[in-house]
Design an enzyme around this catalytic site. Structure first.
Site, PDB file in Angstrom:
ATOM      1  N   THR B 465       0.803  -1.220   0.000  1.00 36.01           N
ATOM      2  CA  THR B 465       0.000   0.000   0.000  1.00 36.01           C
ATOM      3  C   THR B 465       0.835   1.268   0.000  1.00 36.01           C
ATOM      4  OG1 THR B 465      -0.022  -0.295   2.381  1.00 36.01           O
ATOM      5  CG2 THR B 465      -1.955  -1.043   1.183  1.00 36.01           C
ATOM      6  N   GLY B 506      -4.714   1.742   8.913  1.00 36.93           N
ATOM      7  CA  GLY B 506      -3.266   1.742   9.090  1.00 36.93           C
ATOM      8  C   GLY B 506      -2.666   3.104   9.348  1.00 36.93           C
ATOM      9  N   THR B 588       0.791   7.279  -3.968  1.00 45.24           N
ATOM     10  CA  THR B 588       0.356   5.972  -3.459  1.00 45.24           C
ATOM     11  C   THR B 588      -1.164   5.957  -3.272  1.00 45.24           C
ATOM     12  OG1 THR B 588       0.913   6.690  -1.227  1.00 45.24           O
ATOM     13  CG2 THR B 588       2.564   5.394  -2.399  1.00 45.24           C
ATOM     14  N   GLY B 658      -7.771   2.530   1.820  1.00 43.62           N
ATOM     15  CA  GLY B 658      -7.423   1.238   1.231  1.00 43.62           C
ATOM     16  C   GLY B 658      -8.607   0.476   0.670  1.00 43.62           C
ATOM     17  N   GLU B 659      -9.789   0.811   1.138  1.00 46.69           N
ATOM     18  CA  GLU B 659     -10.942  -0.012   0.764  1.00 46.69           C
ATOM     19  C   GLU B 659     -12.017   0.728  -0.021  1.00 46.69           C
ATOM     20  OE1 GLU B 659     -11.396  -3.166   4.154  1.00 46.69           O
ATOM     21  OE2 GLU B 659     -10.250  -1.470   4.895  1.00 46.69           O
TER      22      GLU B 659
END
Lengths: 330, 693
Positions: B465, B506, B588, B658-659
């Site tokens: 990630t 995270g 990112t 992230g999701e």
């Protein structure tokens, strides 16, 4: 995977003799299918005889205007061959519709013809399969049949042949040359693969030890107007739900001659002679194309998951013929 | 308000600090760790779905040269705890699902181990199993809670009365299939047992999670388990909690004490041993007035779990927060089946749970004759519908409007099947995205090694990630130093305890711990702190969660083309616009968003695990048959975001990303397919046969 011996063949006679006398020996070409099967336990040969450097890897023009393709010619090379692209576009397109770039770089002409079905039950040694272990039963018959046959299947096997190249070769009336324990012979590609009947473990008419050495394409001027259309569940790297190889000779609005083969519908590339007969001499219209497709598909018997293949095959053939007959004349 | 870090490195598109080592192949992944005297494990898996092992014949396998030992339930070391039945490997003769681990061959080479595993003969007493999910099952039950701890059911107002009173209603059922995470790097473990110490080089989303989960199972003090996972090739939730293979590797390592045991699952094995997303059956009911204002929203979900261990996907939970509707109901019913254990898969809950309702909203918008973007805007809530709290920030409507502008939505003729280009029917669709902004607890330590060298230790993980990079940026700003002065160390249990890389928590969790440590360092040791100074910080509870509901939002747009003859479906264009607080690293972050959207495209068109209920296993268990998109399937996928200032979520003002990229993507594609063809598809994946005419 069990340990095995590996030999690199130095001449055809020795290779044929070596494999013929050992029922657990196999030829190795690109290995893109056989090596997978060895890992999965589907195939456990004692001896691999590597013929990838033995057979011809060249494409040459024959005196009668045909073309001879060596059995070791890689799929990528054959697809890129100018004479194939110009005179037999259906074959170049079919090759490029198969597998991935990496696999095509390895796969050979002979090996591609002899690749085995992708039926998930055939590939899984924990489920019964008459093709892998005769007499154990067909798991697909009442199972997952999205990719399975609607034509020419039997109660013993409903698998399909996965090759794209073979469908084009079938439409082109190509001929396979072999060298076997009983000497050389020639077999039309259309007769190379079998319908399953009650011996689904036999994919082809080849004897054990019989080696494909070359494939001949006849001089077929109409093949310059040909195409291959593959319908699949994703845009690349997937086996056909339905594919169509077709070549057309058209005069004015009339179809003078035509070659058609289907992939994804049967245990072998399916030469559509009924559709061809319906089209020869007929006008190149949408209605004619559909009638011809229906004639070929009248005997189709779908399974629980693949009824769609019948309209998909009809629509795809119609689509291909429409495109080919509307092309500027050649 | 949470005191905010002044962004300097944060917000810059720093290149991945680990990029060079990855592309040159020098970043060590678990299975590649160089160990001396390695042994290799190949498992034996059950070939029945339910029953009992009656006999095991290992003679032929043991006779092979190079086989060290073969473990089965007969001779395997006893575990200290079998409470977690997924992890209780080789403890009984009972088989609870097809593919279950029932043995292990340990050999000198992987080839020998694999060959020997194939020679182990197992006899079974087979019992009738159940592996068929249906909303008609009589044994459906209500779980005590859904993942991780939400109530299974909610009921506000009176949905039934609102449905009968409304001029426009919809009552339809949508399904999503069995899906697999399939990270590129398979689940791999290298286990070494030496003098009551266990070392695990593991492909995991959380080194400390592995330690704390495995310790009670094998009966070791957690301090005696050392886990290392500096680089992980994807997880998507499947490496979020340890699965049975890690315990098997630990048992094997104990058996061959002193020699490392290497174990990499094959792709096929991952289909029964690494978790999956349950299939879902979603009944959605909507009621609205003719202006498209929703008066009722009900979302009733049927899904499965394993009899071995319960995992209840929170599929209906997003329907509690997305749209304003005074009458709302959600429910979850489970069928416990003889199948492998389901688990987290990217955006559990939100991902499948925003498929049904977001297609339903599209259907309602059409019924009301209102543009789907406008319909959503009309149902924007003033406060979180579930808790009544204001949102810490919410820009869903802004995402929808910005996306509509950028995508060219306004040129759209809303009539389905109205546009054809060269034999392809063309359509466009939209859907909303939502994902909760959460955080867990972690600890970080910072030590001043030199004037320009701050060593930051935290047991966080980078599963591809960008954690290595983003946490370095956060640490630099927290310390008010250039990124080049930060020496970040992550991925080890030797570092301070950190939470799992999951739930999009995270950066929020680890970053806050680092900020706390930096502030403690400055408070205790001044600015600049002296060389040798050291301080720790732990993520505190966020008091703002008492006042605010916290979510990230987004809007997804898709263009779909369907071939008029063959039904082939392509997605040439997707655009996501997100509002997710401050973006730590645009480079990112963009990858995270478009990666999620690509996985949503995969869900829309490709992914389906075909479970043959007769055998109890997924028959298309490899990448030739279980499709994910190839490059040729992925067109122009782009993502952008709205600058969103949220001082309440954490010191960085950042929400997890992230999701959310996968949430809503499949619905946008299904809605576009309807616009292209007029065919409404309520079942995933969408394949050519469904679009044949």
């Amino acid at each position: 995977m069990k340990p095995f011996d590996y030999q690199r063949a130095t001449d055809t006679d020795t290779a044929v003799a070596t494999v013929s006398r050992n029922p657990n020996a196999r030829y190795l070409g690109g290995g893109t299918n056989l090596v997978d099967h060895m890992k999965l336990g589907v195939s456990s040969p004692e001896l691999l005889v590597d013929v990838s450097r033995l057979s011809s890897d060249t494409v040459e023009t024959l005196p009668d205007g045909g073309v001879r393709v060596g059995a070791a010619v890689r799929n990528s090379d054959l697809a890129a061959e100018p004479i194939i692209r110009q005179r037999y576009p259906v074959l170049a397109h079919a090759l490029l519709a198969g597998a991935s770039g990496q696999l095509r770089n390895l796969a050979t002409t002979g090996g591609n013809l002899l690749q085995r079905t992708r039926c998930v039950y055939f590939q899984d040694v924990t489920t019964p399969c008459n093709k892998r272990e005769p007499g154990t039963g067909c798991s697909a018959l009442d199972g997952y049949t999205r990719y399975h046959a609607v034509l020419g299947s039997s109660e013993h096997c409903v698998a399909t042949h996965p090759s794209d190249m073979a469908v084009a070769l079938t439409a082109l009336d190509a001929v396979v040359h072999t060298q076997g324990p009983s000497g050389p012979r020639s077999i039309p590609v259309a007769d190379l693969h079998r319908l399953p009947g009650d011996e689904p473990d036999r994919d082809t008419v080849l004897e054990h030890g019989e080696l494909i050495t070359a494939v001949d394409l006849p001089a077929l001027p109409m093949a310059a107007r040909s195409n291959y259309r593959k319908v699949r569940d994703r845009a690349s790297y997937a086996f056909a739900l339905v594919s169509v190889a077709a070549a057309v000779d058209i005069a004015g609005d009339t179809i003078r001659d035509v070659r058609i083969a289907f992939g994804g519908l049967a245990h072998k590339p399916w030469r559509a002679t009924l559709a061809e007969n319906a089209l020869r001499g007929a006008p190149a219209t949408e209605a004619t194309f559909r009638t011809a497709a229906d004639a070929e598909l009248a005997e189709a018997r779908p399974l629980s998951d693949n009824e769609f293949k019948i309209p998909m095959a009809r629509n795809t053939l119609t689509s291909v013929l429409r495109d080919l007959t509307q092309q500027e004349g050649s | 308000m949470t005191s905010q870090v002044t962004p300097y490195a944060i917000g810059t598109a720093l290149q991945r600090l680990d990029g060079r080592s990855k592309v040159t192949g020098t970043a060590p992944y678990a299975f590649e760790r160089v160990v001396d005297n390695a042994t290799y494990l190949h498992p034996v898996q059950a070939t029945i779905a339910l029953g009992q092992i009656t006999a095991i014949d290992t003679a032929e396998a043991e006779a092979l040269d190079g086989v060290i030992t073969i473990l089965t339930h007969v001779n395997a070391p006893r575990l200290a705890s079998t409470e977690d039945r997924e992890l209780a490997v080789l403890q009984t003769d009972r088989v609870s699902f097809r593919g279950q681990l029932i043995g292990a061959v340990i050999a000198d080479t992987p080839e020998t181990a694999r060959q020997a595993a194939g020679l182990v003969r197992i006899s079974y007493a087979q019992w009738p199993h159940e592996a068929e999910l249906s909303s008609e099952r009589s044994d459906l039950y209500t779980p005590e809670a859904v993942n991780p701890s939400f109530p299974a059911d909610t009921d506000e107002g009176d949905v039934d009365t609102a449905m009968s009173a409304a001029p426009v209603t919809l009552d339809t059922t949508y399904t999503t299939p069995l899906e697999y995470n399939n990270p590129m790097e398979p689940h791999t473990t290298v286990a070494l047992w030496n003098d009551h110490e266990l070392t695990l080089y593991d492909s995991t989303q959380g080194a400390h999670t592995v330690r704390t989960t495995v310790a009670p199972v094998i009966g070791l003090d957690p301090e005696r388990i050392h886990v290392s996972a500096p680089h992980v090739g994807g997880g998507f939730g499947s490496k979020g909690i340890p699965h049975a293979h890690i315990v098997l590797a630990a048992l094997a390592a104990r058996t061959v004490e002193g020699r490392p045991v290497k174990f990499a699952l094959t792709r096929q094995q991952m289909f029964s041993l690494a978790g999956h997303r349950t299939p879902t059956i979603q009944r959605v009911r909507l009621a609205a007035d003719t202006d498209g204002r929703l008066s009722a929203l009900a979302h009733d979900v049927v899904e499965w779990t394993s009899k071995v261990k319960e995992f209840a996907e929170q599929t209906a939970v997003p329907s509690r927060n997305v749209y304003a509707a005074p009458n709302r109901r959600t429910s979850h019913r489970l069928a416990a089946l003889d199948v492998p254990v389901p688990s987290w898969m990217r955006a559990p809950g939100e991902c499948p749970g925003m498929f049904g309702p977001e297609v339903a909203v599209d259907e309602m918008a059409l019924k009301c004759g209102i543009d789907p973007v406008e319909f959503r805007a009309r149902n924007e809530p003033d406060v979180d519908p579930e808790t009544g709290k204001p949102f810490s920030s919410r820009h869903l409507v802004e995402c929808l409007r910005e996306g509509a502008d950028r995508f060219g939505w306004h040129h759209r003729d809303p009539t389905p099947a109205s546009r054809t280009e060269r034999g392809w029917l063309v359509g466009t669709g939209v859907a909303s995205s939502i994902y909760p902004t959460l955080r867990a607890v972690s600890t970080a330590t910072i030590r001043v090694e030199a004037a320009d060298h701050y060593r930051v230790d935290i047991g966080a993980t980078d599963i591809g990630t960008g954690t290595w990079t983003a946490l370095t940026q956060i640490a630099a700003d927290a310390l008010e130093v250039p990124v080049g002065h930060v020496d970040l160390r992550i991925g080890e249990t030797a570092q301070p305890e950190a939470s799992v890389a999951g739930g999009s928590t995270g950066n929020a969790t680890w970053g806050t711990a680092i900020v706390e440590a930096a502030r403690a360092l400055q408070d205790t040791h001044g600015r600049p702190p002296e060389i040798g100074a050291e301080a720790s910080g732990t993520t505190p509870n966020n008091p703002e969660t008492e006042r605010f509901a916290m979510f990230a939002h987004g809007a997804q747009f898709a263009e779909v083309r369907v071939h008029a003859d063959t039904g082939e479906i392509r997605v040439p264009r997707m655009l996501g616009v997100f509002a997710a607080g401050r973006i730590i690293n645009p480079r990112t972050a963009h990858s995270q968003f478009i990666g999620g959207m690509t996985m949503g495209l995969s869900m829309a068109l490709h992914e389906v695990g075909v479970l043959d209920t007769r055998f109890g296993h997924v028959v298309n268990h490899d990448f030739a048959e279980y499709h994910i998109p190839t490059n040729a399937d992925v067109g122009d996928i782009d993502a952008t975001w709205i600058d969103e200032d949220d001082p309440y979520v954490n010191p960085m003002g950042a929400k997890g990303i992230g999701e959310i990229g996968i949430v809503g993507a499949a619905a946008a594609i299904a809605n576009a397919a309807h616009h292209a063809t007029g065919i409404r598809l309520r079942e995933l994946p969408i394949t050519p046969d469904a679009l044949l005419r």
